[in-house]
Design a protein around this motif. Sequence first.
Motif, PDB file in Angstrom:
ATOM      1  N   LYS A 295       0.772  -1.420   0.034  1.00  0.00           N
ATOM      2  CA  LYS A 295       0.008   0.003   0.055  1.00  0.00           C
ATOM      3  C   LYS A 295       0.767   1.407  -0.065  1.00  0.00           C
ATOM      4  CE  LYS A 295      -4.197  -1.882   2.196  1.00  0.00           C
ATOM      5  NZ  LYS A 295      -4.869  -1.868   3.536  1.00  0.00           N
TER       6      LYS A 295
ATOM      7  N   ARG B  11       0.534   3.522  -3.457  1.00  0.00           N
ATOM      8  CA  ARG B  11      -0.340   4.831  -2.904  1.00  0.00           C
ATOM      9  C   ARG B  11       0.648   6.028  -2.880  1.00  0.00           C
ATOM     10  NH1 ARG B  11      -4.893   1.716   0.671  1.00  0.00           N
ATOM     11  NH2 ARG B  11      -6.250   1.192  -0.929  1.00  0.00           N
TER      12      ARG B  11
ATOM     13  N   THR C  57      -6.910  -1.877  -7.113  1.00  0.00           N
ATOM     14  CA  THR C  57      -7.472  -1.217  -5.822  1.00  0.00           C
ATOM     15  C   THR C  57      -6.233  -0.350  -5.538  1.00  0.00           C
ATOM     16  OG1 THR C  57      -9.026  -2.817  -4.939  1.00  0.00           O
ATOM     17  CG2 THR C  57      -8.250  -1.154  -3.408  1.00  0.00           C
TER      18      THR C  57
ATOM     19  N   SER D 228      -5.559   2.523  -8.332  1.00  0.00           N
ATOM     20  CA  SER D 228      -6.841   3.467  -8.413  1.00  0.00           C
ATOM     21  C   SER D 228      -6.924   4.369  -7.267  1.00  0.00           C
ATOM     22  CB  SER D 228      -8.144   2.636  -8.790  1.00  0.00           C
ATOM     23  OG  SER D 228      -8.266   2.094  -7.504  1.00  0.00           O
ATOM     24  N   THR D 229      -6.210   4.255  -6.297  1.00  0.00           N
ATOM     25  CA  THR D 229      -6.352   4.952  -5.060  1.00  0.00           C
ATOM     26  C   THR D 229      -4.937   5.663  -4.464  1.00  0.00           C
ATOM     27  OG1 THR D 229      -5.828   2.997  -3.648  1.00  0.00           O
ATOM     28  CG2 THR D 229      -8.132   3.665  -4.239  1.00  0.00           C
TER      29      THR D 229
ATOM     30  N   ASP E 292      -2.233   8.544  -3.950  1.00  0.00           N
ATOM     31  CA  ASP E 292      -2.288   9.685  -3.044  1.00  0.00           C
ATOM     32  C   ASP E 292      -2.722  10.851  -4.362  1.00  0.00           C
ATOM     33  OD1 ASP E 292      -1.761  11.282  -0.539  1.00  0.00           O
ATOM     34  OD2 ASP E 292      -0.666  12.417  -2.019  1.00  0.00           O
ATOM     35  N   ASP E 293      -3.590  12.096  -3.886  1.00  0.00           N
ATOM     36  CA  ASP E 293      -4.113  12.943  -4.694  1.00  0.00           C
ATOM     37  C   ASP E 293      -2.684  13.629  -5.443  1.00  0.00           C
ATOM     38  OD1 ASP E 293      -6.712  11.971  -4.427  1.00  0.00           O
ATOM     39  OD2 ASP E 293      -7.040  13.992  -3.050  1.00  0.00           O
TER      40      ASP E 293
ATOM     41  N   ASP F 298      -1.665  11.824  -8.664  1.00  0.00           N
ATOM     42  CA  ASP F 298      -2.261  11.441  -9.967  1.00  0.00           C
ATOM     43  C   ASP F 298      -2.360  12.152 -11.182  1.00  0.00           C
ATOM     44  OD1 ASP F 298      -3.621  13.713  -9.026  1.00  0.00           O
ATOM     45  OD2 ASP F 298      -5.664  12.913  -8.772  1.00  0.00           O
TER      46      ASP F 298
ATOM     47  N   LYS G  53     -12.833   6.122 -15.106  1.00  0.00           N
ATOM     48  CA  LYS G  53     -12.018   5.712 -14.050  1.00  0.00           C
ATOM     49  C   LYS G  53     -10.488   5.585 -14.536  1.00  0.00           C
ATOM     50  CE  LYS G  53     -15.682   3.344 -11.511  1.00  0.00           C
ATOM     51  NZ  LYS G  53     -16.317   2.090 -10.938  1.00  0.00           N
TER      52      LYS G  53
ATOM     53  N   THR H  52      -6.385   4.294 -13.321  1.00  0.00           N
ATOM     54  CA  THR H  52      -5.278   3.558 -12.578  1.00  0.00           C
ATOM     55  C   THR H  52      -4.032   4.355 -12.931  1.00  0.00           C
ATOM     56  OG1 THR H  52      -4.657   1.663 -13.796  1.00  0.00           O
ATOM     57  CG2 THR H  52      -6.433   1.351 -12.355  1.00  0.00           C
TER      58      THR H  52
END
Length: 318
Positions: free
Chosen positions: A156, A160, A232, A235-236, A238-239, A242, A254, A256
Amino acid sequence: MRRTRNWILAIATVGLLGGAGLVGVGMMRNDSGNPVVGTFNNAAVNAAAAPTSAARSTVRAQAAPTPTGPSAAELAAQERAKRVKALDAALKKYAATAPEFSVAVLDRKTGQRYSYRGTEKYETASVVKVQVLACLLLKAQDARRDLTSTELSLAKRMIRLSDNDATTSLFAKLGRASGVGACNKRLGLTETKVNSAWGLTRTTVNDQVKLLSELVDTSGPLDADSRKLAYTLMSTVDDSQDWGVPAAARSTEKFTVKNGWLSRSTENYRWIINSVGRITGPTTDVSIAVLSHDNATMSGGITSVQKVAKLTRQHLKY
């Protein structure tokens, strides 16, 4: 008069027989005995003697089927070729003023692939973390188990937050360069050379879209649970991370993504800026990889990568 009648008889015979094969110049004599030059043309004789033959030809011509034109598949191929040519031209024009880059696109709905400088090798920086994740998931699958809580926590952070310490821990757990390199064969990565300093692994955009494809391929090496976890995490992110491929996505779609950025000391501290990811929607399922280096600044590199991603959508119309 006897000679004249003989010649008339000869001409009549030619007319009756159709004069097959008789095309040439003949010497005739009239009653005065002087030679007269004439031409026996069987086509001319036939046309005059048998007008019904021409009529039959006309009927046949009218009965012949009219051409149907290109098929739907041929028209689609022609349209695709036009789009590819336009994108090639647009990227070539942009490349004349931008730092070096490569881009590849895989449209999973059509199976079509596109690449610009697809086999040129670049250092991965942090996009290699997708590769590490895939190998970690395969390792757990081989042992018929889920990721441990520690592995999941590290994964993670690695995806992320792009955490380097988490990546180093997982890289070591996988057997470092040799372990990840062996895993690459299972993923079909033939143009990627893993470095002991994982961020300096060298790859191509062609290999990167191949890797992205393996993350979602139901007939690939990753099982359903592994594919779901990869999606998962990617696609998540950290802002703050992105950017890149997501710039080509519409608001209703959507995405990734995993990005890489590195100020390279061996290149006068100019920036490696990379972005790999996937855009999905009701009519869209596209994987994109953009790799670049020699960017003067990180922000400038991000702008360049995003422009390239957008150009692929503008011209390929996916």
